[in-house]
Design a protein around this motif. Structure first.
Motif, PDB file in Angstrom:
ATOM      1  N   UNK A   1       0.864  -1.175   0.000  1.00 17.74           N
ATOM      2  CA  UNK A   1       0.000   0.000   0.000  1.00 17.74           C
ATOM      3  C   UNK A   1       0.901   1.225   0.000  1.00 17.74           C
ATOM      4  N   UNK A   2       0.649   2.133  -0.929  1.00 16.40           N
ATOM      5  CA  UNK A   2       1.421   3.362  -1.020  1.00 16.40           C
ATOM      6  C   UNK A   2       0.487   4.539  -0.809  1.00 16.40           C
ATOM      7  N   UNK A   3       0.798   5.369   0.163  1.00 16.51           N
ATOM      8  CA  UNK A   3       0.023   6.575   0.431  1.00 16.51           C
ATOM      9  C   UNK A   3       0.806   7.795  -0.013  1.00 16.51           C
ATOM     10  N   UNK A   4       0.167   8.650  -0.816  1.00 11.30           N
ATOM     11  CA  UNK A   4       0.826   9.818  -1.396  1.00 11.30           C
ATOM     12  C   UNK A   4       0.220  11.094  -0.804  1.00 11.30           C
ATOM     13  N   UNK A   5       1.063  11.965  -0.316  1.00 14.92           N
ATOM     14  CA  UNK A   5       0.681  13.290   0.174  1.00 14.92           C
ATOM     15  C   UNK A   5      -0.360  13.222   1.284  1.00 14.92           C
ATOM     16  N   UNK A   6       0.100  12.857   2.463  1.00 11.91           N
ATOM     17  CA  UNK A   6      -0.803  12.679   3.593  1.00 11.91           C
ATOM     18  C   UNK A   6      -0.627  13.712   4.688  1.00 11.91           C
ATOM     19  N   UNK A   7      -1.564  13.651   5.636  1.00 10.84           N
ATOM     20  CA  UNK A   7      -1.521  14.508   6.813  1.00 10.84           C
ATOM     21  C   UNK A   7      -2.223  13.798   7.963  1.00 10.84           C
ATOM     22  N   UNK A   8      -1.956  14.224   9.176  1.00  4.37           N
ATOM     23  CA  UNK A   8      -2.598  13.675  10.370  1.00  4.37           C
ATOM     24  C   UNK A   8      -3.766  14.601  10.710  1.00  4.37           C
ATOM     25  N   UNK A   9      -5.025  14.128  10.565  1.00  6.14           N
ATOM     26  CA  UNK A   9      -6.163  15.011  10.814  1.00  6.14           C
ATOM     27  C   UNK A   9      -6.365  15.364  12.284  1.00  6.14           C
ATOM     28  N   UNK A  10      -6.043  14.447  13.184  1.00  6.31           N
ATOM     29  CA  UNK A  10      -6.217  14.716  14.608  1.00  6.31           C
ATOM     30  C   UNK A  10      -5.281  13.803  15.409  1.00  6.31           C
ATOM     31  N   UNK A  11      -4.687  14.358  16.439  1.00  2.17           N
ATOM     32  CA  UNK A  11      -3.845  13.558  17.320  1.00  2.17           C
ATOM     33  C   UNK A  11      -4.745  12.786  18.274  1.00  2.17           C
ATOM     34  N   UNK A  12      -4.383  11.555  18.644  1.00  4.74           N
ATOM     35  CA  UNK A  12      -5.205  10.821  19.602  1.00  4.74           C
ATOM     36  C   UNK A  12      -5.166  11.479  20.977  1.00  4.74           C
ATOM     37  N   UNK A  13      -6.247  11.285  21.728  1.00 10.55           N
ATOM     38  CA  UNK A  13      -6.300  11.828  23.084  1.00 10.55           C
ATOM     39  C   UNK A  13      -5.250  11.155  23.954  1.00 10.55           C
ATOM     40  N   UNK A  14      -4.756  11.894  24.920  1.00 10.80           N
ATOM     41  CA  UNK A  14      -3.831  11.316  25.896  1.00 10.80           C
ATOM     42  C   UNK A  14      -4.665  10.609  26.955  1.00 10.80           C
ATOM     43  N   UNK A  15      -4.416   9.311  27.114  1.00 11.48           N
ATOM     44  CA  UNK A  15      -5.153   8.492  28.075  1.00 11.48           C
ATOM     45  C   UNK A  15      -4.130   7.822  28.982  1.00 11.48           C
ATOM     46  N   UNK A  16      -4.349   7.906  30.271  1.00 16.02           N
ATOM     47  CA  UNK A  16      -3.459   7.253  31.215  1.00 16.02           C
ATOM     48  C   UNK A  16      -4.281   6.471  32.223  1.00 16.02           C
ATOM     49  N   UNK A  17      -3.732   5.370  32.677  1.00 15.04           N
ATOM     50  CA  UNK A  17      -4.392   4.527  33.666  1.00 15.04           C
ATOM     51  C   UNK A  17      -3.370   3.633  34.326  1.00 15.04           C
ATOM     52  N   UNK A  18      -3.822   2.525  34.846  1.00 13.81           N
ATOM     53  CA  UNK A  18      -2.915   1.628  35.560  1.00 13.81           C
ATOM     54  C   UNK A  18      -2.159   0.697  34.623  1.00 13.81           C
ATOM     55  N   UNK A  19      -2.572   0.638  33.358  1.00 19.88           N
ATOM     56  CA  UNK A  19      -1.900  -0.215  32.392  1.00 19.88           C
ATOM     57  C   UNK A  19      -1.327   0.605  31.249  1.00 19.88           C
ATOM     58  N   UNK A  20      -0.922  -0.081  30.212  1.00 22.06           N
ATOM     59  CA  UNK A  20      -0.386   0.570  29.019  1.00 22.06           C
ATOM     60  C   UNK A  20      -1.488   0.581  27.968  1.00 22.06           C
ATOM     61  N   UNK A  21      -1.819   1.767  27.468  1.00 23.89           N
ATOM     62  CA  UNK A  21      -2.909   1.901  26.505  1.00 23.89           C
ATOM     63  C   UNK A  21      -2.372   1.926  25.080  1.00 23.89           C
ATOM     64  N   UNK A  22      -3.287   1.717  24.140  1.00 27.85           N
ATOM     65  CA  UNK A  22      -2.978   1.785  22.723  1.00 27.85           C
ATOM     66  C   UNK A  22      -3.481   3.111  22.169  1.00 27.85           C
ATOM     67  N   UNK A  23      -2.709   3.699  21.274  1.00 25.48           N
ATOM     68  CA  UNK A  23      -3.098   4.945  20.621  1.00 25.48           C
ATOM     69  C   UNK A  23      -3.353   4.653  19.148  1.00 25.48           C
ATOM     70  N   UNK A  24      -4.492   5.109  18.665  1.00 24.83           N
ATOM     71  CA  UNK A  24      -4.847   4.902  17.265  1.00 24.83           C
ATOM     72  C   UNK A  24      -4.520   6.165  16.474  1.00 24.83           C
ATOM     73  N   UNK A  25      -3.668   6.012  15.472  1.00 20.28           N
ATOM     74  CA  UNK A  25      -3.260   7.122  14.610  1.00 20.28           C
ATOM     75  C   UNK A  25      -3.880   6.943  13.230  1.00 20.28           C
ATOM     76  N   UNK A  26      -4.275   8.048  12.618  1.00 24.67           N
ATOM     77  CA  UNK A  26      -4.819   8.052  11.262  1.00 24.67           C
ATOM     78  C   UNK A  26      -4.007   9.020  10.416  1.00 24.67           C
TER      79      UNK A  26
END
Length: 151
Positions: A108-133
């Protein structure tokens, strides 16, 4: 028999390998944003198809909060917004993407991209996953077949 391992999948943004992926069955997805064709039905039921030139798409992936790559993505997202707000259109630097599944022969090749929104910062007792687009002006697919193993 077919064989697959995520170990043989690479995601690169601007030539830099993304690291720190989560461990689950859906880590990276890549697809087009809009339809490729639309139909028009005539008065007597005949169908015509209009082909859409829009090849835009997105790559979505999840990485752990502990991944060093979050800093790369955060910096890139902040810089692109600051650049846009500066009023200097000549300095925008789009992201180029590549997802390569070396076992599944999918590219898959993506041409001329940008990040529309940064994921929210979430913290808790474990390690969370961040979803990037990353949204791309164009996204291209080259697909193959999974190799057979054995007889």
């Amino acid at each position: 028999m077919k064989q697959y391992s995520f170990y043989n999948v690479d995601l690169l943004l601007d030539g830099i390998p993304v690291t720190g992926f989560t461990d689950n069955n859906s880590i990276i997805s890549a697809g087009r944003t809009n339809v490729q064709h639309t139909k028009v039905i005539g008065a007597r039921g005949e169908m015509s198809v209009a082909t859409i030139a829009d090849r835009s798409g997105r790559i979505v992936f999840t990485i752990l909060q502990t991944s060093d790559y979050n800093a790369v993505l955060n910096s890139r997202a902040i810089l692109s917004q600051n650049t846009g707000l500066s009023g200097n259109r000549q300095t925008f630097d789009p992201i180029q993407g590549l997802m390569n599944d070396k076992m599944g022969l999918a590219l898959v090749t993506g041409v001329n991209g940008f990040i529309p929104v940064m994921p929210a910062i979430v913290r808790g007792t474990g390690i969370v996953s961040l979803s990037w687009t990353v949204e791309f002006e164009q996204i291209w697919f080259t697909n193959g077949q999974y190799e057979s193993v054995g007889n």
